[in-house]
Design an enzyme around this catalytic site. Sequence first.
Site, PDB file in Angstrom:
ATOM      1  N   HIS A  63      42.296  50.502  39.587  1.00  0.00           N
ATOM      2  CA  HIS A  63      41.738  49.600  38.558  1.00  0.00           C
ATOM      3  C   HIS A  63      40.269  49.416  38.870  1.00  0.00           C
ATOM      4  O   HIS A  63      39.895  49.321  39.994  1.00  0.00           O
ATOM      5  CB  HIS A  63      42.703  48.123  38.614  1.00  0.00           C
ATOM      6  CG  HIS A  63      43.811  48.346  38.066  1.00  0.00           C
ATOM      7  ND1 HIS A  63      44.595  47.184  38.102  1.00  0.00           N
ATOM      8  CD2 HIS A  63      44.422  49.333  37.098  1.00  0.00           C
ATOM      9  CE1 HIS A  63      46.020  47.646  37.521  1.00  0.00           C
ATOM     10  NE2 HIS A  63      45.647  48.589  36.804  1.00  0.00           N
ATOM     11  N   ASP A  95      46.287  44.590  45.344  1.00  0.00           N
ATOM     12  CA  ASP A  95      47.242  43.958  44.564  1.00  0.00           C
ATOM     13  C   ASP A  95      48.816  43.972  44.630  1.00  0.00           C
ATOM     14  O   ASP A  95      49.282  43.652  43.613  1.00  0.00           O
ATOM     15  CB  ASP A  95      46.710  44.318  43.179  1.00  0.00           C
ATOM     16  CG  ASP A  95      45.304  43.586  42.772  1.00  0.00           C
ATOM     17  OD1 ASP A  95      44.645  43.099  43.691  1.00  0.00           O
ATOM     18  OD2 ASP A  95      44.627  43.959  41.501  1.00  0.00           O
ATOM     19  N   HIS A 134      43.784  51.272  44.587  1.00  0.00           N
ATOM     20  CA  HIS A 134      44.329  51.855  43.646  1.00  0.00           C
ATOM     21  C   HIS A 134      43.154  51.771  42.406  1.00  0.00           C
ATOM     22  O   HIS A 134      42.025  51.500  42.831  1.00  0.00           O
ATOM     23  CB  HIS A 134      45.242  50.740  42.827  1.00  0.00           C
ATOM     24  CG  HIS A 134      45.027  49.355  42.626  1.00  0.00           C
ATOM     25  ND1 HIS A 134      44.500  48.565  43.616  1.00  0.00           N
ATOM     26  CD2 HIS A 134      44.897  48.719  41.435  1.00  0.00           C
ATOM     27  CE1 HIS A 134      44.384  47.536  42.877  1.00  0.00           C
ATOM     28  NE2 HIS A 134      44.595  47.386  41.691  1.00  0.00           N
ATOM     29  N   HIS A 155      42.643  38.983  45.765  1.00  0.00           N
ATOM     30  CA  HIS A 155      42.251  38.011  44.907  1.00  0.00           C
ATOM     31  C   HIS A 155      42.368  36.469  45.215  1.00  0.00           C
ATOM     32  O   HIS A 155      43.535  36.417  46.071  1.00  0.00           O
ATOM     33  CB  HIS A 155      42.983  37.943  43.724  1.00  0.00           C
ATOM     34  CG  HIS A 155      42.643  39.354  42.870  1.00  0.00           C
ATOM     35  ND1 HIS A 155      41.617  39.338  41.833  1.00  0.00           N
ATOM     36  CD2 HIS A 155      43.135  40.631  42.700  1.00  0.00           C
ATOM     37  CE1 HIS A 155      41.363  40.822  41.393  1.00  0.00           C
ATOM     38  NE2 HIS A 155      42.439  41.421  41.681  1.00  0.00           N
ATOM     39  N   ASP A 166      38.200  46.837  39.120  1.00  0.00           N
ATOM     40  CA  ASP A 166      37.809  45.798  39.824  1.00  0.00           C
ATOM     41  C   ASP A 166      38.172  46.391  41.258  1.00  0.00           C
ATOM     42  O   ASP A 166      38.003  45.236  42.173  1.00  0.00           O
ATOM     43  CB  ASP A 166      38.459  44.454  39.439  1.00  0.00           C
ATOM     44  CG  ASP A 166      40.090  44.242  39.658  1.00  0.00           C
ATOM     45  OD1 ASP A 166      40.580  45.430  39.193  1.00  0.00           O
ATOM     46  OD2 ASP A 166      40.749  43.240  39.731  1.00  0.00           O
ATOM     47  N   HIS A 167      38.809  47.424  41.349  1.00  0.00           N
ATOM     48  CA  HIS A 167      39.055  47.903  43.035  1.00  0.00           C
ATOM     49  C   HIS A 167      38.131  49.378  43.300  1.00  0.00           C
ATOM     50  O   HIS A 167      37.662  49.575  44.288  1.00  0.00           O
ATOM     51  CB  HIS A 167      40.330  48.029  43.225  1.00  0.00           C
ATOM     52  CG  HIS A 167      41.019  46.695  43.088  1.00  0.00           C
ATOM     53  ND1 HIS A 167      41.481  45.996  44.472  1.00  0.00           N
ATOM     54  CD2 HIS A 167      41.527  45.976  42.063  1.00  0.00           C
ATOM     55  CE1 HIS A 167      41.967  44.990  44.261  1.00  0.00           C
ATOM     56  NE2 HIS A 167      42.149  44.762  42.772  1.00  0.00           N
ATOM     57  N   HIS A 171      52.473  47.819  41.020  1.00  0.00           N
ATOM     58  CA  HIS A 171      51.147  47.268  40.121  1.00  0.00           C
ATOM     59  C   HIS A 171      50.648  48.387  39.578  1.00  0.00           C
ATOM     60  O   HIS A 171      50.423  48.293  38.400  1.00  0.00           O
ATOM     61  CB  HIS A 171      50.365  46.564  41.303  1.00  0.00           C
ATOM     62  CG  HIS A 171      49.083  46.052  40.491  1.00  0.00           C
ATOM     63  ND1 HIS A 171      49.242  44.912  39.609  1.00  0.00           N
ATOM     64  CD2 HIS A 171      47.769  46.431  40.791  1.00  0.00           C
ATOM     65  CE1 HIS A 171      47.905  44.679  39.125  1.00  0.00           C
ATOM     66  NE2 HIS A 171      47.227  45.422  39.970  1.00  0.00           N
TER      67      HIS A 171
END
Length: 253
Positions: free
Chosen positions: A58, A132, A56, A170, A60-61, A113
């Site tokens: 975001h 996530d 996805h 995570h 942090d991805h 998400h």
Amino acid sequence: MPLTVHQFPCLSDNYGFLVRDEATGLTACIDTPEAGAVLRELESLGWDLDLILNTHWHPDHAGGNADIKAITGCTIVGPKEVTRIAPLDRELVEGDTVQLGETAFRVLDTGGHTLGHITYFDAADRIAFVGDTLFALGCGRLFEGTPEQMWASLQKIAALPDDTTVYCAHEYTASNARFALSVDDSKALKDRAAQIFAARDRGEWTVPTTIGLEKATNPFLRAPQLAERMGASGQPDARAFAAVREAKDAFKG
């Protein structure tokens, strides 16, 4: 030949995953939470990166995509939403297949998400990279999707074989366990939570997990069984899920 998965911590609580198709030596990175960490792990292993598989958009991805591609020249694939922050070489949708040498990853639409979130499933090795959407004893917050969408996505993941190894992104498991114990008093959960707390005290990881273990203990997958306790008795399963998700969002423990 099997898929080798190399897991490593990055950022504050993310995990990075480098995967190598042993038949061909081709290597992929599942998401790019931290470019420097990914590149260091590649160098340490002596692996050359061929492919990035984003789940996805975001940061942090997918935030490391550009820097990693600039150095490695790899191909980047993922859902269209990733183009919000970085270009893709190929956009993926439900039912697509991504080849890494002889390893085939089937793409599952697991939005909720984020709207376009996807999961990668290697059926031959029974390995899923869920980003996530699903966590050990948890699930992702609904930043963009609806409870109905997320519940459908979780059911799609839960339908994979029970012995599927699940790599989530995570290390949230101890926090998730504390919440789970507040809404579910099953022996299976209590036993698992005790193991989790002990593992974290030893500094050990709690990822990966399995489909079977999550179906038995994850309160988000067990929402229909918890419906009466959550005040959603007689409601559709998605509504029971929404009640669990709302309780987690408000949980302070």
